[in-house]
Design a protein around this motif. Structure first.
Motif, PDB file in Angstrom:
ATOM      1  N   ALA A  27      26.950  33.653  49.147  1.00 36.14           N
ATOM      2  CA  ALA A  27      28.061  34.587  48.919  1.00 36.14           C
ATOM      3  C   ALA A  27      27.607  35.778  48.081  1.00 36.14           C
ATOM      4  O   ALA A  27      27.995  36.920  48.349  1.00 36.14           O
ATOM      5  N   ARG A  28      26.794  35.529  47.073  1.00 35.80           N
ATOM      6  CA  ARG A  28      26.292  36.639  46.242  1.00 35.80           C
ATOM      7  C   ARG A  28      25.480  37.625  47.077  1.00 35.80           C
ATOM      8  O   ARG A  28      25.614  38.829  46.928  1.00 35.80           O
ATOM      9  N   ALA A 112      37.198  34.020  41.469  1.00 39.76           N
ATOM     10  CA  ALA A 112      35.771  33.702  41.624  1.00 39.76           C
ATOM     11  C   ALA A 112      34.949  34.956  41.897  1.00 39.76           C
ATOM     12  O   ALA A 112      33.861  35.122  41.329  1.00 39.76           O
ATOM     13  N   LEU A 113      35.461  35.845  42.735  1.00 36.73           N
ATOM     14  CA  LEU A 113      34.745  37.074  43.021  1.00 36.73           C
ATOM     15  C   LEU A 113      34.658  37.975  41.794  1.00 36.73           C
ATOM     16  O   LEU A 113      33.645  38.658  41.593  1.00 36.73           O
ATOM     17  N   ALA A 114      35.686  37.974  40.975  1.00 37.57           N
ATOM     18  CA  ALA A 114      35.651  38.760  39.732  1.00 37.57           C
ATOM     19  C   ALA A 114      34.547  38.249  38.809  1.00 37.57           C
ATOM     20  O   ALA A 114      33.901  39.033  38.116  1.00 37.57           O
ATOM     21  N   ARG A 115      34.317  36.941  38.818  1.00 37.03           N
ATOM     22  CA  ARG A 115      33.254  36.363  37.984  1.00 37.03           C
ATOM     23  C   ARG A 115      31.869  36.687  38.524  1.00 37.03           C
ATOM     24  O   ARG A 115      30.898  36.676  37.782  1.00 37.03           O
ATOM     25  N   LEU A 116      31.747  36.940  39.829  1.00 39.91           N
ATOM     26  CA  LEU A 116      30.446  37.256  40.430  1.00 39.91           C
ATOM     27  C   LEU A 116      29.959  38.638  40.042  1.00 39.91           C
ATOM     28  O   LEU A 116      28.764  38.914  40.048  1.00 39.91           O
ATOM     29  N   ASP A 117      30.890  39.537  39.742  1.00 37.61           N
ATOM     30  CA  ASP A 117      30.504  40.930  39.414  1.00 37.61           C
ATOM     31  C   ASP A 117      29.751  41.049  38.131  1.00 37.61           C
ATOM     32  O   ASP A 117      29.729  40.378  37.229  1.00 37.61           O
TER      33      ASP A 117
END
Length: 117
Positions: A27-28, A112-117
């Motif tokens: 995903a990353r 979850a996507l906010a944490r990936l940034d």
């Protein structure tokens, strides 16, 4: 194989483990190539949800397994086109089970996507 309605089930435990182990790493890498990444992550949460019907879970796990496996029709490392086959498979799977993806799955995906940034 056992029958569940008109859907033949497979080894969901093995598929689920493969998806869990490899999903976030893939995903990353894919986030900047897949414009509907929030839907993909929501599909991931839907596939792992015990409340998701078996048929929908099977469709999503198969598509997500294709997404995370390094060997597919177009290798993901090919710049510009590597994720196009993954996008097609994920789009079809998400469209097929869209009614099973809940607001809770979408909220978890955004967080979850906010944490990936």
């Amino acid at each position: 194989m056992t029958r569940a309605g008109n859907f033949e089930s497979c080894d969901f435990a093995s598929d689920e483990k493969d998806v869990r182990d490899k999903f976030w790493r893939t995903a990353r890498k894919a986030a900047r190539h897949i414009p509907f990444m929030e839907d993909v992550v929501a599909a991931y949460y839907c596939a792992l949800d015990k409340q998701t019907p078996l048929r929908a879970k099977g469709i999503l796990l198969a598509a997500l397994a294709y997404f995370v496996l390094p060997v597919d029709a177009i290798p993901d490392m090919i710049f510009g086109i590597g994720f196009t086959d993954d996008i097609a498979v994920l789009t079809a799977a998400i469209a097929a089970v869209r009614s099973n993806i809940t607001p809770a799955h979408r909220l978890a995906a955004r967080e979850a996507l906010a944490r990936l940034d």
